[in-house]
Design an enzyme around this catalytic site. Structure first.
Site, PDB file in Angstrom:
ATOM      1  N   ARG A 178       1.216   9.336  11.243  1.00  0.00           N
ATOM      2  CA  ARG A 178       1.810   8.026  10.955  1.00  0.00           C
ATOM      3  C   ARG A 178       1.580   7.727   9.481  1.00  0.00           C
ATOM      4  O   ARG A 178       0.867   8.438   8.776  1.00  0.00           O
ATOM      5  CB  ARG A 178       1.284   6.924  11.900  1.00  0.00           C
ATOM      6  CG  ARG A 178      -0.119   7.017  12.351  1.00  0.00           C
ATOM      7  CD  ARG A 178      -1.130   6.899  11.284  1.00  0.00           C
ATOM      8  NE  ARG A 178      -0.979   5.687  10.509  1.00  0.00           N
ATOM      9  CZ  ARG A 178      -1.495   5.483   9.315  1.00  0.00           C
ATOM     10  NH1 ARG A 178      -2.221   6.442   8.714  1.00  0.00           N
ATOM     11  NH2 ARG A 178      -1.314   4.361   8.656  1.00  0.00           N
ATOM     12  N   GLY A 179       2.186   6.604   9.027  1.00  0.00           N
ATOM     13  CA  GLY A 179       2.195   6.304   7.594  1.00  0.00           C
ATOM     14  C   GLY A 179       3.514   6.835   7.041  1.00  0.00           C
ATOM     15  O   GLY A 179       3.903   7.980   7.323  1.00  0.00           O
ATOM     16  N   ALA A 180       4.193   5.991   6.261  1.00  0.00           N
ATOM     17  CA  ALA A 180       5.561   6.315   5.852  1.00  0.00           C
ATOM     18  C   ALA A 180       5.689   7.690   5.178  1.00  0.00           C
ATOM     19  O   ALA A 180       6.509   8.524   5.619  1.00  0.00           O
ATOM     20  CB  ALA A 180       6.102   5.206   4.957  1.00  0.00           C
TER      21      ALA A 180
ATOM     22  N   ARG B 102      11.218   6.747  14.511  1.00  0.00           N
ATOM     23  CA  ARG B 102      10.706   5.436  14.065  1.00  0.00           C
ATOM     24  C   ARG B 102      11.722   4.851  13.081  1.00  0.00           C
ATOM     25  O   ARG B 102      12.168   5.549  12.171  1.00  0.00           O
ATOM     26  CB  ARG B 102       9.334   5.572  13.387  1.00  0.00           C
ATOM     27  CG  ARG B 102       8.236   6.025  14.353  1.00  0.00           C
ATOM     28  CD  ARG B 102       6.852   5.838  13.759  1.00  0.00           C
ATOM     29  NE  ARG B 102       6.410   4.455  13.806  1.00  0.00           N
ATOM     30  CZ  ARG B 102       5.299   4.023  13.187  1.00  0.00           C
ATOM     31  NH1 ARG B 102       4.558   4.849  12.475  1.00  0.00           N
ATOM     32  NH2 ARG B 102       4.933   2.756  13.282  1.00  0.00           N
TER      33      ARG B 102
ATOM     34  N   GLN C  99      -5.313   0.598  12.747  1.00  0.00           N
ATOM     35  CA  GLN C  99      -5.308   1.643  11.708  1.00  0.00           C
ATOM     36  C   GLN C  99      -6.337   1.351  10.614  1.00  0.00           C
ATOM     37  O   GLN C  99      -6.825   2.267   9.975  1.00  0.00           O
ATOM     38  CB  GLN C  99      -3.915   1.780  11.067  1.00  0.00           C
ATOM     39  CG  GLN C  99      -2.853   2.352  11.973  1.00  0.00           C
ATOM     40  CD  GLN C  99      -2.014   1.253  12.562  1.00  0.00           C
ATOM     41  OE1 GLN C  99      -2.514   0.160  12.824  1.00  0.00           O
ATOM     42  NE2 GLN C  99      -0.746   1.513  12.791  1.00  0.00           N
TER      43      GLN C  99
ATOM     44  N   ASP D 267       6.481   0.508   3.890  1.00  0.00           N
ATOM     45  CA  ASP D 267       7.361   1.409   4.639  1.00  0.00           C
ATOM     46  C   ASP D 267       8.779   1.415   4.115  1.00  0.00           C
ATOM     47  O   ASP D 267       9.513   2.374   4.287  1.00  0.00           O
ATOM     48  CB  ASP D 267       7.355   1.031   6.122  1.00  0.00           C
ATOM     49  CG  ASP D 267       6.034   1.409   6.743  1.00  0.00           C
ATOM     50  OD1 ASP D 267       5.066   0.647   6.548  1.00  0.00           O
ATOM     51  OD2 ASP D 267       5.956   2.485   7.359  1.00  0.00           O
TER      52      ASP D 267
ATOM     53  N   ASN E 106       5.983  -3.768   5.614  1.00  0.00           N
ATOM     54  CA  ASN E 106       4.742  -3.008   5.803  1.00  0.00           C
ATOM     55  C   ASN E 106       4.141  -3.442   7.139  1.00  0.00           C
ATOM     56  O   ASN E 106       4.668  -4.340   7.809  1.00  0.00           O
ATOM     57  CB  ASN E 106       3.765  -3.268   4.645  1.00  0.00           C
ATOM     58  CG  ASN E 106       2.582  -2.311   4.671  1.00  0.00           C
ATOM     59  OD1 ASN E 106       2.762  -1.098   4.818  1.00  0.00           O
ATOM     60  ND2 ASN E 106       1.372  -2.829   4.554  1.00  0.00           N
ATOM     61  N   LYS E 107       3.061  -2.815   7.507  1.00  0.00           N
ATOM     62  CA  LYS E 107       2.416  -3.106   8.800  1.00  0.00           C
ATOM     63  C   LYS E 107       2.298  -4.608   9.048  1.00  0.00           C
ATOM     64  O   LYS E 107       1.938  -5.374   8.138  1.00  0.00           O
ATOM     65  CB  LYS E 107       1.036  -2.439   8.810  1.00  0.00           C
ATOM     66  CG  LYS E 107       0.194  -2.707  10.019  1.00  0.00           C
ATOM     67  CD  LYS E 107       0.852  -2.300  11.328  1.00  0.00           C
ATOM     68  CE  LYS E 107       1.298  -0.850  11.310  1.00  0.00           C
ATOM     69  NZ  LYS E 107       2.029  -0.476  12.539  1.00  0.00           N
TER      70      LYS E 107
HETATM   71  O1  MRU Z   1       2.497   2.213  12.007  1.00  0.00           O
HETATM   72  P1  MRU Z   1       1.954   2.984  10.853  1.00  0.00           P
HETATM   73  O2  MRU Z   1       0.520   3.352  11.011  1.00  0.00           O
HETATM   74  O3  MRU Z   1       2.821   4.173  10.514  1.00  0.00           O
HETATM   75  O4  MRU Z   1       2.058   1.968   9.627  1.00  0.00           O
HETATM   76  C1  MRU Z   1       1.643   2.399   8.370  1.00  0.00           C
HETATM   77  C2  MRU Z   1       1.821   1.388   7.316  1.00  0.00           C
HETATM   78  O5  MRU Z   1       2.310   0.306   7.531  1.00  0.00           O
HETATM   79  C3  MRU Z   1       1.475   1.813   5.922  1.00  0.00           C
HETATM   80  O6  MRU Z   1       0.978   0.749   5.175  1.00  0.00           O
HETATM   81  C4  MRU Z   1       2.753   2.342   5.236  1.00  0.00           C
HETATM   82  O7  MRU Z   1       3.381   3.282   6.044  1.00  0.00           O
HETATM   83  C5  MRU Z   1       2.460   2.937   3.918  1.00  0.00           C
HETATM   84  S1  MRU Z   1       1.556   4.446   4.078  1.00  0.00           S
HETATM   85  C6  MRU Z   1       1.273   5.051   2.536  1.00  0.00           C
END
Ligand code: MRU
Length: 344
Positions: free
Chosen positions: A50-52, A96, A203, A244, A254-255
Site C-alpha cells: 500500500r502507499g501510492a 484501488r 498505518q 495519493d 490523502n489518507k
Molecule cells: O491506504 P494506504 O495505506 O495506501 O494510504 C496511504 C496514504 O494515504 C499515503 O499517505 C499516500 O499513499 C502517500 S505514500 C508515499
C-alpha cells in the site's frame, strides 16, 4: 541509519513479484511471492502492499510477471501481446481508485511498449522488465530528492507531525513525507516526530511507528484525536504528509484524517507540507471534488485489530479511505524537482 525491510522487488528467476506483507507488520516481517495477476490485484486491494508510489511499482512489476507468463515464444505476436497487456492493466488499475500513481505506472509500462520500434513480443517483454525496474529506481531517487528539499526546511529540535504512513514502506524506498526526516537524521539532526495512529487500519501505529523506531528517530505515537493537543502544547513545528493524488488546482487527496490535520495546522499557524513525486500530480483531474474516494469494508472500523467486535452488529458505518485537503490549507508541495509554493 536502518531503513525498514525492502517494500518489494522483482524475483525474475522465479517469475514473481515479492512484497513485504504490510498487513502483518509490525509483529511479523514476512515476504510473499506473487506469481499471478489476481494475486497482485488482491495484494493491492487488501493493503498487503500500500502507499501510492508502492502500489504503482507493484502494479508495474505485476504486469511484467503476468506478461512473462502469457508470452509463448513462436506463438505470441506483438498485437496479441499488446491486447493482453491493456486488458491486464485495466484490471490492475481497478484494484484501488484514488492513488493516481497506480494508473500512472501502468500507463508508463504501456507507453514503453508502444514506443518500442523493433521486433516482436520477446523484445516487448524485455522492454517491460526494464521499465518496471526503472520505475522502482526512479521512485527511490525522487524520494531522496524530496528528502533533500524537505530537510532544508528543518532545524534541530523541531517537532514534526505526520499522518498515515508515507515512509519507505509506502514507496519503493525512503518514503515521501518521511524522506526529509530521514535526510535530517542522516545528517545528525535530532527531531521529534508525532505519528498519528491513523484509524481505521492504523498505518501510523503499525507502519510509521515501526519504521521510524527502526531508523532510530525519536517518534511518539498519538491517537488521531490528539493532534490538537500536541499542537496546542507547542510541540509541533511542521506537518509533513504524503498524498495519493494532487488535482490540477492543488487540492490533495490523502489518507482520511489529513484534511482535519490541515485545518488544525492552520488554526495553530503551523506550516503544512505535502511531499510527493511529480507522478502524483494529476493534471487531468481539475479539482479535489473530481477525485474518486475509495470506500472500504465496514469491518475495518468495527472489527479489525480488536480481540472481539467492538461496535454493535448491524451498525451503519461510513469508511472512506481518503479525504481531500483544499489547496488553500497547503503551505507547499515538496517534490523531487523543487518546493512549490502557492499559487498552485
Ligand atoms: O491506504 P494506504 O495505506 O495506501 O494510504 C496511504 C496514504 O494515504 C499515503 O499517505 C499516500 O499513499 C502517500 S505514500 C508515499
Amino acid at each position: 541509519m536502518n531503513l525498514p525491510p525492502e517494500t518489494l522487488f522483482l524475483d525474475d528467476a522465479n517469475s514473481a513479484l515479492v512484497i513485504l506483507d504490510q498487513s502483518l507488520l509490525p509483529t511479523e516481517v514476512k515476504y510473499i511471492h506473487l506469481t499471478a495477476l489476481e494475486q497482485v490485484y488482491n495484494a493491492i486491494k487488501e493493503l498487503k502492499v500500500r502507499g501510492a508510489p508502492a502500489i504503482g511499482v507493484a502494479a508495474a512489476m505485476g504486469l511484467y510477471i503476468h506478461m512473462k507468463g502469457f508470452f509463448r515464444p513462436d506463438e505470441t505476436d506483438a498485437a496479441t501481446f499488446m491486447a493482453e497487456m491493456e486488458r491486464a492493466s485495466v484490471y490492475l488499475a481497478s484494484s484501488r481508485p484514488t492513488a493516481v500513481n497506480l494508473r500512472w505506472a501502468l500507463q508508463k509500462m504501456i507507453h514503453a511498449v508502444k514506443s518500442c520500434k523493433a521486433g516482436g513480443a520477446s523484445e516487448l517483454l524485455n522492454k517491460l522488465r526494464k521499465s518496471c525496474e526503472q520505475i522502482k529506481t526512479d521512485d527511490i531517487e525522487a524520494n531522496k530528492q524530496i528528502g533533500k528539499y524537505g530537510a532544508a526546511l528543518l532545524k534541530p529540535g523541531m517537532g514534526i507531525l505526520t499522518h498515515c504512513n508515507a515512509g519507505a514502506l509506502a514507496t519503493a524506498g525512503y518514503g515521501t513525507a518521511l524522506a526529509p526526516i530521514y535526510t535530517a537524521h542522516e545528517n545528525g539532526m535530532l527531531l521529534r516526530v508525532y505519528a498519528d495512529e491513523t484509524r481505521p487500519v492504523l498505518q501510523g501505529a503499525r507502519l510509521t511507528a515501526f519504521e521510524l523506531q527502526h531508523a532510530g528517530v525519536d517518534v511518539t505515537l498519538i491517537c488521531d484525536n490528539m493532534a490538537a493537543t500536541v499542537m496546542a502544547n507547542g510541540w509541533v513545528d511542521a506537518v509533513f504528509v504524503g498524498c495519493d493524488r494532487v488535482a490540477a488546482n492543488g487540492d490533495t487527496a490523502n489518507k482520511v484524517g489529513t484534511h482535519g490535520v490541515a485545518i488544525l495546522a492552520k488554526r495553530f499557524g503551523i506550516p503544512f507540507y505535502v511531499c510527493a513525486p511529480l507522478s502524483t500530480i494529476d493534471k487531468d483531474t481539475p479539482a479535489g471534488a473530481d477525485i474518486v474516494i475509495e470506500e472500504r469494508d465496514p469491518a475495518e472500523v468495527t472489527e479489525m485489530f480488536y480481540a472481539q467486535r467492538m461496535a454493535p452488529e448491524g451498525i451503519k458505518v461510513f469508511n472512506p479511505s481518503f479525504d481531500v485537503t483544499p489547496a488553500e490549507l497547503i503551505t507547499a508541495f515538496i517534490t523531487e524537482k523543487d518546493i512549490l509554493y502557492p499559487p498552485f
